[in-house]
Design a protein around this motif. Structure first.
Motif, mmCIF file in Angstrom:
data_model
loop_
_atom_site.group_PDB
_atom_site.id
_atom_site.type_symbol
_atom_site.label_atom_id
_atom_site.label_comp_id
_atom_site.label_asym_id
_atom_site.label_seq_id
_atom_site.Cartn_x
_atom_site.Cartn_y
_atom_site.Cartn_z
ATOM 1 N N ALA A 50 0.824 -1.201 0.000
ATOM 2 C CA ALA A 50 0.000 0.000 0.000
ATOM 3 C C ALA A 50 0.866 1.262 0.000
ATOM 4 O O ALA A 50 0.554 2.236 -0.692
ATOM 5 C CB ALA A 50 -0.941 -0.008 1.206
ATOM 6 N N ALA A 86 0.709 4.159 -2.802
ATOM 7 C CA ALA A 86 0.428 5.536 -2.380
ATOM 8 C C ALA A 86 1.561 6.483 -2.772
ATOM 9 O O ALA A 86 1.311 7.652 -3.071
ATOM 10 C CB ALA A 86 0.191 5.582 -0.876
ATOM 11 N N LYS A 122 -5.320 0.812 -6.046
ATOM 12 C CA LYS A 122 -5.619 1.755 -4.955
ATOM 13 C C LYS A 122 -6.730 1.208 -4.062
ATOM 14 O O LYS A 122 -6.604 1.202 -2.841
ATOM 15 C CB LYS A 122 -6.017 3.124 -5.510
ATOM 16 N N ALA A 133 -6.497 -0.133 -0.137
ATOM 17 C CA ALA A 133 -7.338 0.401 0.943
ATOM 18 C C ALA A 133 -8.075 -0.731 1.658
ATOM 19 O O ALA A 133 -8.151 -0.749 2.896
ATOM 20 C CB ALA A 133 -8.318 1.430 0.390
ATOM 21 N N LYS A 155 -4.094 5.145 4.010
ATOM 22 C CA LYS A 155 -5.381 4.838 3.387
ATOM 23 C C LYS A 155 -6.016 6.107 2.820
ATOM 24 O O LYS A 155 -6.613 6.077 1.729
ATOM 25 C CB LYS A 155 -6.320 4.168 4.399
ATOM 26 N N LEU A 191 -4.697 6.789 -0.544
ATOM 27 C CA LEU A 191 -5.214 5.824 -1.522
ATOM 28 C C LEU A 191 -6.631 6.146 -1.959
ATOM 29 O O LEU A 191 -7.014 5.837 -3.088
ATOM 30 C CB LEU A 191 -5.168 4.410 -0.928
#
Length: 143
Positions: A69, A73, A100, A104, A138, A141
């Motif tokens: 992640a 990002a 993405k 998340a 998050k 994202l």
């Protein structure tokens, strides 16, 4: 950050950064060893295996998902470049847009109940800081 508490050290972690643990550093090496055309597949597999885990999520898998992640990002507006020596050294592709949402979802699973990584962090004084770093990731994202 000051000296890490024993519990963080026991999990091979030296700070709350997304690559500040042995497992994420090893994952970076795995990405570097993969053929350039296969690097996105490695990331996608890490995310989908985390999302699809319907049992207790092992911290190993969770660390792979968080690192994945963070790499996704990093390519987005507002994302933080991965400049740590523990991140991948080889070039990464521009990731597909659908990653993405997968990233998340994977982060939601990482911080949910039945996640070893979340439990380990919550047993330390740095748990809130770690959870905030995941929430910040998050947010990038989802923008």
């Amino acid at each position: 950050m000051s000296e890490a508490p024993a519990k963080i050290t026991a999990m091979g972690t030296w700070d709350v950064g997304h690559f500040d643990n042995d497992t994420a550093a090893d994952f970076s090496g795995r990405l570097d060893d993969a053929a350039e055309a296969e690097r996105e597949t490695v990331i996608r597999t890490a995310l989908t295996s985390t999302i699809e885990s319907d049992e207790y999520l092992d911290s190993y898998e969770a660390c792979h998902a968080v690192a994945s992640a963070a790499l996704i990002a990093a390519q987005l507006p507002g994302g933080t470049p991965v400049t740590t020596a523990y991140g991948p050294k080889e070039p990464l592709p521009v990731f597909s847009d659908d990653l993405k949402a997968l990233a998340a979802q994977a982060l939601d699973r990482v911080v949910a109940p039945e996640s070893e990584l979340a439990e380990l962090w919550d047993e330390t004084e740095y748990g809130p800081q770690w959870r905030q770093s995941v929430a910040d990731l998050k947010a990038v994202l989802l923008t």
